[in-house]
Design an enzyme around this catalytic site. Structure first.
Site, PDB file in Angstrom:
ATOM      1  N   TYR A  52       0.605  -1.285   0.001  1.00  0.00           N
ATOM      2  CA  TYR A  52      -0.045  -0.059   0.120  1.00  0.00           C
ATOM      3  C   TYR A  52       0.665   1.268   0.060  1.00  0.00           C
ATOM      4  CZ  TYR A  52      -3.943  -3.096   1.175  1.00  0.00           C
ATOM      5  OH  TYR A  52      -4.869  -4.204   1.177  1.00  0.00           O
ATOM      6  N   ALA A  62      -1.484   5.277  -4.939  1.00  0.00           N
ATOM      7  CA  ALA A  62      -2.041   6.177  -4.152  1.00  0.00           C
ATOM      8  C   ALA A  62      -1.645   5.821  -2.644  1.00  0.00           C
ATOM      9  CB  ALA A  62      -3.362   6.430  -4.332  1.00  0.00           C
ATOM     10  N   GLU A 111     -10.872   2.657  -2.445  1.00  0.00           N
ATOM     11  CA  GLU A 111     -12.150   3.003  -1.669  1.00  0.00           C
ATOM     12  C   GLU A 111     -12.122   4.500  -1.436  1.00  0.00           C
ATOM     13  OE1 GLU A 111     -12.230   0.836   1.902  1.00  0.00           O
ATOM     14  OE2 GLU A 111     -12.137  -1.017   0.903  1.00  0.00           O
ATOM     15  N   ASP A 121     -17.202  -2.180  -1.190  1.00  0.00           N
ATOM     16  CA  ASP A 121     -18.388  -2.926  -1.662  1.00  0.00           C
ATOM     17  C   ASP A 121     -19.532  -2.280  -0.897  1.00  0.00           C
ATOM     18  OD1 ASP A 121     -19.816  -4.880  -2.747  1.00  0.00           O
ATOM     19  OD2 ASP A 121     -20.011  -6.122  -1.110  1.00  0.00           O
ATOM     20  N   GLU A 147      -9.094  -7.188  -1.662  1.00  0.00           N
ATOM     21  CA  GLU A 147      -8.902  -7.442  -0.215  1.00  0.00           C
ATOM     22  C   GLU A 147     -10.009  -8.588   0.087  1.00  0.00           C
ATOM     23  OE1 GLU A 147      -9.265  -4.190   2.225  1.00  0.00           O
ATOM     24  OE2 GLU A 147      -7.409  -3.117   1.464  1.00  0.00           O
TER      25      GLU A 147
END
Ligand SMILES: *[C@@H]1O[C@H](CO)[C@@H](O)[C@H](O)[C@H]1NC(C)=O
Ligand SMILES: *[C@@H]1O[C@H](CO)[C@@H](O)[C@H](O)[C@H]1NC(C)=O
Ligand SMILES: *[C@@H]1O[C@H](CO)[C@@H](O)[C@H](O)[C@H]1NC(C)=O
Ligand SMILES: *[C@@H]1O[C@H](CO)[C@@H](O)[C@H](O)[C@H]1NC(C)=O
Ligand SMILES: *[C@@H]1O[C@H](CO)[C@@H](O)[C@H](O)[C@H]1NC(C)=O
Ligand SMILES: *[C@@H]1O[C@H](CO)[C@@H](O)[C@H](O)[C@H]1NC(C)=O
Ligand SMILES: *[C@@H]1O[C@H](CO)[C@@H](O)[C@H](O)[C@H]1NC(C)=O
Length: 512
Positions: free
Chosen positions: A83, A110, A152, A193, A253
């Site tokens: 990440y 990012a 996200e 989600d 994930e």
């Protein structure tokens, strides 16, 4: 002479890097570019943090990554998702260790420091340069599988407009790779989600111009908890939703931890006949045990790594599966890019994307001002709060549309991508309207001698791709400007706090 020659050849030998066959995309599937076999991601999220760890780059510490790569190989994984990295560090040792273990890298470009802020989205030059730096640092490795341009970011219907900015950043990362790298590496997005936006967001990132469409789409999916099933978990609906999707989709994930130890029974579904026709595998969250209890292994203060029950369970499940794919040559995709989603109360993002940040345009603009910021505004006591307060003041009294960006209207001011400092300079000039007696603003502004005289023309200066070899040098990592915004509810102190929030919070939000 002889001595030097043999030294040189020794060096050459140790510098030889382990390599794997690059992964390529055809239609909605991933393939090994050499064997032409379909590739299924068997991944684990890799972001050990806290404790003795000195930095946030798990690919820069040889002593830890070599051990981890061995244990991951034994576990049966072929991909790590990382990440955050520091582009200025050397990653050869870790990338080689992973390549030797047959493990690919999916890298989030990012990061908490450089990403689109979902509340006050903005895409600026600093973000563009930080993406380019991360790409430069990893494009050379054969086991770099792909880049993730956002995780996200829009995570519910109130934050959907931020996706316009993410997609613009993704578009420019793709262009950057195309124009500067010998091997194209795919760039995609990882979504949460959310029931209200899940349908629109998957289409949004796969619609419009080919140059701005994501190359792959990830879903962070935590629906399968304990000994669930394909039907009960929601996985069957999620699978149906992607039945006509034209780019690869995978679980970026997974691994609900409401019941522990996790039995990982979803592995049989993910790599079994119900899902392999649609999905390209998934990534278990996550390698090391942290406060949020998703770890497969425990890393103690001396760096010793001990597998936890979740590791054993996952290993057992992974050993049971051998996903059957198709061969690249016999496969032909018959699906098409998605239609851009209609704008409605659940989905606000316009399909008109922000422009590519133009360094030349911003420089031309600041060179053209007759009123600019006093240097003290940024140095003595100058901080993001000070800039934010000034912009707050100016934008409540003057028209800030030239420096503002609106992702739902799809309207982007000519200087909306410039750095906050430059926007402030622009607004002092705008607000004083050529009257030098007005160019004070409590001492924050001062008159300037412009070296250019046609401000209008600055907005027409197109972005040029940054040169290769930036490697972090041009990116100001102490700055939070990538996550700050002058549009909407201006508050730089809040923004600064948000921008340092770890990504991991996002993952936990899925089922809280
Ligand atoms: C899942 O099922 C297995 C086998 O029936 C059982 O041993 C295990 O305790 C169950 N785990 C959970 C978390 O329900
Ligand atoms: C996929 O395409 C078929 C044929 O056009 C259509 O009937 C079906 O509804 C589509 N599925 C989804 C989830 O859009
Ligand atoms: C690498 O990791 C080990 C074990 O966690 C730690 O002791 C060491 O300080 C780290 N080295 C660097 C350069 O961060
Ligand atoms: C930032 O600037 C503001 C306004 O000038 C000041 O009140 C605040 O104390 C400064 N904060 C820091 C951390 O320097
Ligand atoms: C602000 O300026 C823009 C562009 O120059 C213009 O379209 C808009 O109407 C102005 N807004 C106000 C409130 O005057
Ligand atoms: C980076 O930003 C900090 C704080 O805004 C500033 O003090 C520093 O000079 C900048 N460094 C570079 C290289 O621009
Ligand atoms: C910005 O947020 C900080 C911290 O929450 C608060 O103290 C400050 O009053 C806010 N400033 C503005 C201009 O709203």
């Amino acid at each position: 002479m002889l001595c030097i020659a043999s030294l040189l050849s020794l060096t050459a030998i140790t510098a030889v890097s382990a390599s794997v066959n690059p992964i390529v995309i055809k239609g909605s599937k991933l393939f090994d570019s050499v064997t032409k076999e379909q590739f299924f991601i068997k991944g684990v999220a890799y972001q050990p943090r806290g404790g003795l760890l000195t930095g946030t780059d798990p690919l820069a510490n040889e002593s830890t990554c070599v051990k981890d790569a061995e244990l991951m190989k034994a576990l049966g994984v072929n991909t790590v998702r990382v990440y955050e990295i520091d582009p200025s560090k050397n990653h050869d040792a870790c990338m080689n260790a992973f390549a030797s273990a047959g493990i690919y890298l999916l890298l989030d470009i990012a990061t908490p420091k450089h990403s689109i802020n979902r509340q006050t989205p903005e895409y600026d030059l600093n973000l563009y340069l930080s993406f380019a730096a991360a790409i430069d640092a990893f494009a050379g490795y054969s086991n770099t599988l792909g880049f993730v341009a956002g995780n996200e970011v829009s995570n519910d219907k109130t934050t959907s407009a931020a996706s316009a900015f993410v997609k613009a950043a993704l578009r420019d990362a793709k262009q950057y790779i195309k124009s500067t790298k010998s091997r194209y590496i795919p760039v995609g997005y990882a979504s949460n989600d959310d029931q209200y936006i899940r349908d629109a967001i998957k289409d949004y990132f796969n619609c419009g111009d080919d140059s701005s469409r994501a190359d792959f789409f990830g879903v962070n999916l935590y629906e399968w908890c304990g000994n669930s099933t394909f039907q009960k978990s929601g996985y069957s609906e999620r699978t149906k939703e992607f039945e006509n999707y034209s780019i690869p989709v995978f679980l970026s994930e997974y691994g609900c931890n409401l019941m522990t130890p996790r039995p990982f029974t979803e592995v049989e579904a993910i790599y079994g006949p119900d899902m392999t026709g649609i999905w390209s595998g998934g990534i278990v969250y996550e390698w090391s045990q942290q406060d949020n209890s998703y770890g497969l292994v425990q890393i103690d203060a001396s760096g010793n790594v001990t597998p936890l029950p979740d590791y054993q369970n996952l290993k057992t499940e992974l050993a049971k599966v051998s996903p059957k794919g198709v061969s690249m040559d016999s496969y032909s995709s018959n699906t098409q890019a998605s239609q851009c989603p209609a704008q409605n109360e659940n989905w606000l993002a316009s399909s008109n994307l922000p422009p590519t940040p133009s360094e030349g345009g911003c420089k031309c603009m600041t060179d053209s001002l007759t009123c600019t910021a006093n240097t003290n505004t940024f140095s003595a006591g100058g901080n993001d709060t000070a800039i934010g307060d000034q912009l707050n003041y100016l934008c409540s009294n003057y028209n800030c549309s030239d420096i503002s960006a609106d992702g739902s209207k799809g309207v982007y001011g000519a200087f909306s991508f410039c750095a906050p400092e430059d926007k402030l300079k622009y607004m002092y000039n705008f607000a004083s309207a050529g009257d030098s007696s007005k160019c004070t603003f409590d001492g924050h502004a001062m008159a300037a001698q412009p070296s250019q005289s046609d401000l209008q023309s600055c907005s027409k200066i197109k972005a040029t791709s940054p040169n290769t070899g930036i490697n972090g040098g041009k990116v100001n990592s102490s700055s939070t400007s990538a996550s700050t915004s002058i549009f909407g509810q201006l508050n730089f102190s809040i923004l600064a706090a948000l921008s340092s929030a770890p990504l991991i919070l996002n993952a936990a939000q899925n089922f809280m």
